[in-house]
Every structure is written in C-alpha cells, then in structure tokens.
Design an enzyme around this catalytic site. Sequence first.
Site, PDB file in Angstrom:
ATOM      1  N   LYS A 162      39.290  52.312  33.868  1.00  0.00           N
ATOM      2  CA  LYS A 162      40.140  52.238  35.047  1.00  0.00           C
ATOM      3  C   LYS A 162      39.656  53.220  36.115  1.00  0.00           C
ATOM      4  O   LYS A 162      39.229  54.340  35.825  1.00  0.00           O
ATOM      5  CB  LYS A 162      41.593  52.545  34.676  1.00  0.00           C
ATOM      6  N   ASP A 209      37.516  48.708  36.306  1.00  0.00           N
ATOM      7  CA  ASP A 209      38.636  48.001  36.939  1.00  0.00           C
ATOM      8  C   ASP A 209      39.270  48.933  37.970  1.00  0.00           C
ATOM      9  O   ASP A 209      39.890  49.939  37.620  1.00  0.00           O
ATOM     10  CB  ASP A 209      39.666  47.597  35.887  1.00  0.00           C
ATOM     11  N   GLU A 258      35.921  45.107  38.552  1.00  0.00           N
ATOM     12  CA  GLU A 258      37.044  44.191  38.687  1.00  0.00           C
ATOM     13  C   GLU A 258      37.972  44.613  39.824  1.00  0.00           C
ATOM     14  O   GLU A 258      38.328  45.783  39.944  1.00  0.00           O
ATOM     15  CB  GLU A 258      37.801  44.185  37.352  1.00  0.00           C
ATOM     16  N   ASP A 296      40.872  39.683  39.550  1.00  0.00           N
ATOM     17  CA  ASP A 296      42.006  39.648  38.630  1.00  0.00           C
ATOM     18  C   ASP A 296      43.289  39.353  39.392  1.00  0.00           C
ATOM     19  O   ASP A 296      43.780  38.227  39.392  1.00  0.00           O
ATOM     20  CB  ASP A 296      42.101  40.980  37.881  1.00  0.00           C
ATOM     21  N   LYS A 350      44.922  35.837  33.206  1.00  0.00           N
ATOM     22  CA  LYS A 350      45.991  36.441  32.413  1.00  0.00           C
ATOM     23  C   LYS A 350      47.114  35.426  32.282  1.00  0.00           C
ATOM     24  O   LYS A 350      47.565  34.848  33.279  1.00  0.00           O
ATOM     25  CB  LYS A 350      46.500  37.729  33.059  1.00  0.00           C
TER      26      LYS A 350
END
Length: 358
Positions: free
Chosen positions: A162, A190, A216, A242, A266
């Site tokens: 992250k 991400d 991402e 995403d 997702k």
Amino acid sequence: MKITDIKAEKVRIELTFPFRVAFAEINYSENLLIKVSTDEGIDGYGEAAPLPFVTGETIDSVVSVISLLRPGLIGMNPLDIEKIHELMDGCIYGNSSAKCAVDLAMYDICGKLMGQPVYKLLGGYSNRVQNDITIGIDTPEAMAEEARAHVLKDGFHILKIKAGIHVEEDIRAMHLIREAVGPKIRLRVDANQGYDTSDAIYALTEFKKVGIEAVEQCLPYWDFEGSAYVRSKVNGIRIMLDESIHNHLDAARACQGGCADILNIKLMKCGGLFRASQINSIAEAFGVNCMVGCMMETKLATTAGISLVASKKNITEADCDSFLFYADEQTGMSGGFTRENDVFTLLDAPGFGLNISF
C-alpha cells in the site's frame, strides 16, 4: 425450484491490528451473511462486505436493500441468475455488495443442485490459485520488516504494498522492501487513488528501478484519461485499475481508452460472480488481464473470489488475502479451500463447499 425465504445475519470481523491505506485506517468490518432457502431443501449462502468509500454502502443500508429485494426474489428460480440481476437492478441503483450477497447465494444453490463446486460452474480452468499478501502503510522500515516476515516465515512470493500518502516515503519503502526480500519476489503497489498525475509519473519511474511490476489505481477513480496518460509515459510497469472498475461498462471504457494493462475485479464492487464474469470477458476481448481482489470478507466471499480466479484463464492474479489479517482466519467457517503458504486449493465439494449454518 423456487426461492422460499431469505434470512440475514450480521457478523463483525475483528482485525489483529489496524490496517492503513491511503484513504482510511480499518480496524474491523461489519458484514451481512444471507441464507436463501428453496422449496427443494437446498440452501445457498451469500455475503455483503460494504465499504462506504468504495461501494457507497453501510451495513444498515445493506440490511435495508436485502429487505427491499426479498419480496421480489421469493418465488423466483435461483438458477435464473441473469433475471435475478435484472430484478435487482430494476429495484435499486448501485448497492453492489448487497446484490453480491444475493448473487453468491444463487451460485451456491446452483453448485449444490448440480453436485459441483462453483469454480466448475464458472469455467473450471483450475482449482489452484497463488495468492499475494498485502502490506499496509507504516514506516518504510516497519513495512520492510513485515515484507521479510511474509516471505521467510509465511512463504509468500508476491507482495502487494500500500502507498499513496507521501511519494518520497513510498519510494523509500519500495527500496527497503526490495532489499529485505531480494530480487526474486514479485512486488506490486496499490496507491488507492492517492496520487495526482505528476506524482504518479514520478513515483512509477522510481518504482521501476526496484522492479515493481504493477501499480494499482494511482489516480482518482473518475480519471480514466489521466490513467491513460500515465500509462503512456511510463513503460515497463503495468497500470492496474481498481476503484475505477465497478461494472462491465467501466471495463469497456478503460479498455477502449487504453487506460490499463490489468483490471482489478472485486465481487463487492460489481455485484457478484455474474457481473464479475462480464468484466473479465470484456477485458479478455481487449487483451487485458484481470485480477480478483477483496474487501474485508469472511471465508465465504473469499472462497467465491478464489473460485472466480481459478475458473478463468484470463484472470492471472489473486489478491484475496484479507482473511489472513483476522483474529479468526476461518471466520467461523470450515471448508471452501485449503492453504499451503501462498497456494490456495479449492475443494471439490458442491457449491462453495463451506460449513455454514444459521
């Protein structure tokens, strides 16, 4: 076969430690499990894992939506999954995790009726998935130590890191993590919408130097054109979307505009396995691969996500790891899949193959 009843139960998932991303710190999750009963004695289970800043839902809104949908769903055939999605979309816009709960229950029923695991119903490409594990935002030194532990102690070969709050700290973290885990471990980042265009180009240029393979959601979810621009400026590192991808229309826009090399699907964002399969089909038509990610889900939705990854050749990556951060990894459910380090193997039991009862 007809749906005769729908029951719901709230569950609270406690994390072993706070999980920090660019836009939030998460300490727990409140999810809704549903049980759909049929006149043939087959029950199906589904799950909603709402996240207000991604799906626009709360646990209370999910409960309300399930109550809204219940009268229309009772009497329908659970095998008529596309028709069920038409009903849900006609009743209410968005609310994707609530719709996901219904969708998963339908697939669970279908698998049990046919005596087949859900991954077989979806395509049956494989029953094994290599998963990544996520490292939340912390000091660069702490992130590097966590990365080392996941590789040496837990046996993971792919790390998702992250980022998105401080660019210079992100860059330093990537260097320390690469030093900690060595050259063979796959790394992806991400940013959770944390960068603007100039920061994204700068960060990706620096990330490339330490072998980051993909980044991402650099930019805000709405900035498709910006993503295409960043992609055109940084070669040798894959751009993933995403939060930009909620449905098949978003997927088409992203692929047509050259905005991404890979799409993160997702189930909670798109409304379940039926819509997720549509997104993958569109991406595949454009030569774009997919990954399946997760929210803070129980083993039920996690099994569904892993089933989707395993079933499709074009879905090449899995980020279904949230349950590994819970006080109870099984979340009170046995079955579904087994795990050996970072390799997840789905069971061949009918439906999702989980032991659930309420």
